[in-house]
Motif scaffolding. Structure first.
Motif, mmCIF file in Angstrom:
data_model
loop_
_atom_site.group_PDB
_atom_site.id
_atom_site.type_symbol
_atom_site.label_atom_id
_atom_site.label_comp_id
_atom_site.label_asym_id
_atom_site.label_seq_id
_atom_site.Cartn_x
_atom_site.Cartn_y
_atom_site.Cartn_z
ATOM 1 N N LEU A 28 -22.332 -11.376 -15.983
ATOM 2 C CA LEU A 28 -22.529 -11.962 -14.666
ATOM 3 C C LEU A 28 -23.157 -10.964 -13.699
ATOM 4 C CD1 LEU A 28 -19.143 -13.877 -14.477
ATOM 5 C CD2 LEU A 28 -21.413 -14.919 -14.628
ATOM 6 N N SER A 29 -22.789 -9.706 -13.827
ATOM 7 C CA SER A 29 -23.392 -8.669 -12.985
ATOM 8 C C SER A 29 -24.889 -8.546 -13.264
ATOM 9 C CB SER A 29 -22.692 -7.336 -13.230
ATOM 10 O OG SER A 29 -23.267 -6.312 -12.455
ATOM 11 N N HIS A 30 -25.268 -8.599 -14.550
ATOM 12 C CA HIS A 30 -26.683 -8.534 -14.911
ATOM 13 C C HIS A 30 -27.456 -9.746 -14.388
ATOM 14 C CE1 HIS A 30 -25.625 -5.719 -18.507
ATOM 15 N NE2 HIS A 30 -25.739 -5.066 -17.371
ATOM 16 N N ALA A 31 -26.720 -10.855 -14.173
ATOM 17 C CA ALA A 31 -27.354 -12.058 -13.631
ATOM 18 C C ALA A 31 -27.441 -12.019 -12.106
ATOM 19 C CB ALA A 31 -26.577 -13.295 -14.070
ATOM 20 N N GLY A 32 -26.944 -10.934 -11.511
ATOM 21 C CA GLY A 32 -27.089 -10.760 -10.072
ATOM 22 C C GLY A 32 -25.861 -11.037 -9.241
ATOM 23 N N PHE A 33 -24.753 -11.388 -9.888
ATOM 24 C CA PHE A 33 -23.535 -11.680 -9.147
ATOM 25 C C PHE A 33 -22.788 -10.387 -8.800
ATOM 26 C CE2 PHE A 33 -24.299 -15.552 -11.582
ATOM 27 C CZ PHE A 33 -24.133 -16.533 -10.617
ATOM 28 N N GLY A 100 -11.988 -25.176 -3.629
ATOM 29 C CA GLY A 100 -13.384 -24.834 -3.407
ATOM 30 C C GLY A 100 -13.951 -23.823 -4.377
ATOM 31 N N LYS A 101 -13.154 -23.379 -5.346
ATOM 32 C CA LYS A 101 -13.597 -22.335 -6.270
ATOM 33 C C LYS A 101 -13.932 -22.905 -7.649
ATOM 34 C CE LYS A 101 -10.595 -19.074 -3.867
ATOM 35 N NZ LYS A 101 -11.644 -18.633 -2.931
ATOM 36 N N THR A 102 -14.901 -22.270 -8.289
ATOM 37 C CA THR A 102 -15.245 -22.590 -9.671
ATOM 38 C C THR A 102 -14.502 -21.592 -10.555
ATOM 39 O OG1 THR A 102 -17.429 -23.359 -8.983
ATOM 40 C CG2 THR A 102 -17.133 -22.848 -11.328
ATOM 41 N N ASP A 161 -21.338 -16.892 -28.483
ATOM 42 C CA ASP A 161 -20.599 -18.081 -28.062
ATOM 43 C C ASP A 161 -20.009 -17.893 -26.668
ATOM 44 O OD1 ASP A 161 -19.305 -20.722 -28.695
ATOM 45 O OD2 ASP A 161 -17.500 -19.507 -28.420
ATOM 46 N N LEU A 162 -19.455 -16.705 -26.411
ATOM 47 C CA LEU A 162 -18.870 -16.421 -25.103
ATOM 48 C C LEU A 162 -19.933 -16.479 -24.019
ATOM 49 C CD1 LEU A 162 -16.473 -15.398 -23.360
ATOM 50 C CD2 LEU A 162 -17.213 -13.073 -23.927
ATOM 51 N N PHE A 163 -21.083 -15.863 -24.271
ATOM 52 C CA PHE A 163 -22.120 -15.806 -23.245
ATOM 53 C C PHE A 163 -22.708 -17.181 -22.951
ATOM 54 C CE2 PHE A 163 -23.289 -11.033 -23.817
ATOM 55 C CZ PHE A 163 -22.095 -10.696 -23.193
ATOM 56 N N GLN A 164 -22.688 -18.071 -23.919
ATOM 57 C CA GLN A 164 -23.135 -19.441 -23.658
ATOM 58 C C GLN A 164 -22.236 -20.083 -22.598
ATOM 59 O OE1 GLN A 164 -23.338 -21.995 -27.097
ATOM 60 N NE2 GLN A 164 -23.586 -23.841 -25.873
ATOM 61 N N ALA A 165 -20.920 -19.888 -22.756
ATOM 62 C CA ALA A 165 -19.980 -20.444 -21.782
ATOM 63 C C ALA A 165 -20.116 -19.749 -20.434
ATOM 64 C CB ALA A 165 -18.553 -20.303 -22.312
ATOM 65 N N VAL A 166 -20.350 -18.445 -20.447
ATOM 66 C CA VAL A 166 -20.515 -17.693 -19.199
ATOM 67 C C VAL A 166 -21.752 -18.168 -18.445
ATOM 68 C CG1 VAL A 166 -20.985 -15.408 -18.228
ATOM 69 C CG2 VAL A 166 -19.287 -15.662 -20.043
ATOM 70 N N ALA A 171 -24.179 -21.188 -13.943
ATOM 71 C CA ALA A 171 -24.959 -22.318 -13.449
ATOM 72 C C ALA A 171 -24.123 -23.189 -12.515
ATOM 73 C CB ALA A 171 -25.476 -23.149 -14.623
ATOM 74 N N ALA A 172 -22.844 -23.376 -12.859
ATOM 75 C CA ALA A 172 -21.958 -24.161 -12.001
ATOM 76 C C ALA A 172 -21.747 -23.473 -10.659
ATOM 77 C CB ALA A 172 -20.614 -24.371 -12.705
ATOM 78 N N LEU A 173 -21.641 -22.156 -10.675
ATOM 79 C CA LEU A 173 -21.483 -21.399 -9.433
ATOM 80 C C LEU A 173 -22.718 -21.526 -8.546
ATOM 81 C CD1 LEU A 173 -19.791 -18.166 -10.776
ATOM 82 C CD2 LEU A 173 -18.913 -19.561 -8.911
ATOM 83 N N ARG A 174 -23.889 -21.392 -9.168
ATOM 84 C CA ARG A 174 -25.124 -21.517 -8.383
ATOM 85 C C ARG A 174 -25.254 -22.926 -7.815
ATOM 86 N NH1 ARG A 174 -27.321 -18.383 -12.853
ATOM 87 N NH2 ARG A 174 -27.731 -16.233 -12.169
ATOM 88 N N GLY A 175 -24.870 -23.918 -8.593
ATOM 89 C CA GLY A 175 -24.930 -25.291 -8.117
ATOM 90 C C GLY A 175 -24.004 -25.514 -6.935
#
Length: 203
Positions: A28-33, A100-102, A161-166, A171-175
């Motif tokens: 998630l950090s590498h994705a910018g979070f 309000g949290k994902t 498999d884990l990273f697919q779920a992550v 995506a849900a967080l960005r949405g």
């Protein structure tokens, strides 16, 4: 960018659950979070078990939960459920503590026989705390965590498999963030039959 917090509830100092949670946070950090890891075992035990919410370390932990947009809740399976340590912390949250949290549920265990611990033990309490969206999450076998002379790592197939779920969680967080940004700010409007100084409630 949404703020993310991983809460791990393992009592072990050499926790496989923490290893897996750290893999999630790195992804998630590498994705910018922006990410943070809260290990419940590091909180003062007496304050945690006595529900002393006003004590500094407990207060900081609760504030971290309140300030996060997304939460990773991670625990090993103990007696077919999540740990009592994690339960003690979740009990400190207000009834609407996850509103309000994902939330991404993450469970580790020694056998696939415990895979339903996510849906039958962990998911109900997350929903009861008002989580906006509890994603599919993942169950990771203890044997998928490889330990050696170097850093602990996940077997490639388990990591994939884990990273697919992550990525689905991200995506849900960005949405959720986009939805919140796009909502118009409500402003009170004058009621047509009211006196000039009166304001009607916003619909």
């Amino acid at each position: 960018m949404p703020q993310l917090l991983a809460i791990t509830g393992s009592p072990s100092a050499h926790s496989r659950t923490a290893v897996v949670a750290d893999h999630v946070l790195r992804r998630l950090s590498h994705a910018g979070f922006t990410t943070e890891h809260l290990s419940v075992r590091e909180l003062p035990a007496a304050d945690l078990l006595s529900a002393r919410r006003g004590e500094p370390e407990i207060r900081r932990a609760l504030d971290a939960v309140a300030g996060a947009d997304g939460i990773v809740i991670a625990s090993p399976v103990y007696k077919a459920s999540y740990t009592g340590l994690l339960k003690a912390f979740l009990d400190l949250l207000p009834q609407d503590g996850l509103v309000g949290k994902t939330v991404f549920p993450l469970v580790t265990g020694g056998s696939l026989a415990h895979v339903l611990a996510i849906d039958y033990a962990l998911r109900p309490v997350l929903s009861a705390l008002g989580a906006r969206h509890v994603t599919a999450g993942r169950f990771v076998l203890d044997s998928s965590v490889e330990r050696g002379s170097g850093p602990d790592r996940l077997r490639p197939e388990a990591e994939l498999d884990l990273f697919q779920a992550v990525d689905e969680f991200a995506a849900a967080l960005r949405g959720a963030a986009s939805y919140a940004t796009e909502q118009p700010t409500a402003h009170p409007t004058a009621h047509p039959t009211a006196q000039p100084t009166a304001l009607a409630a916003t619909p």
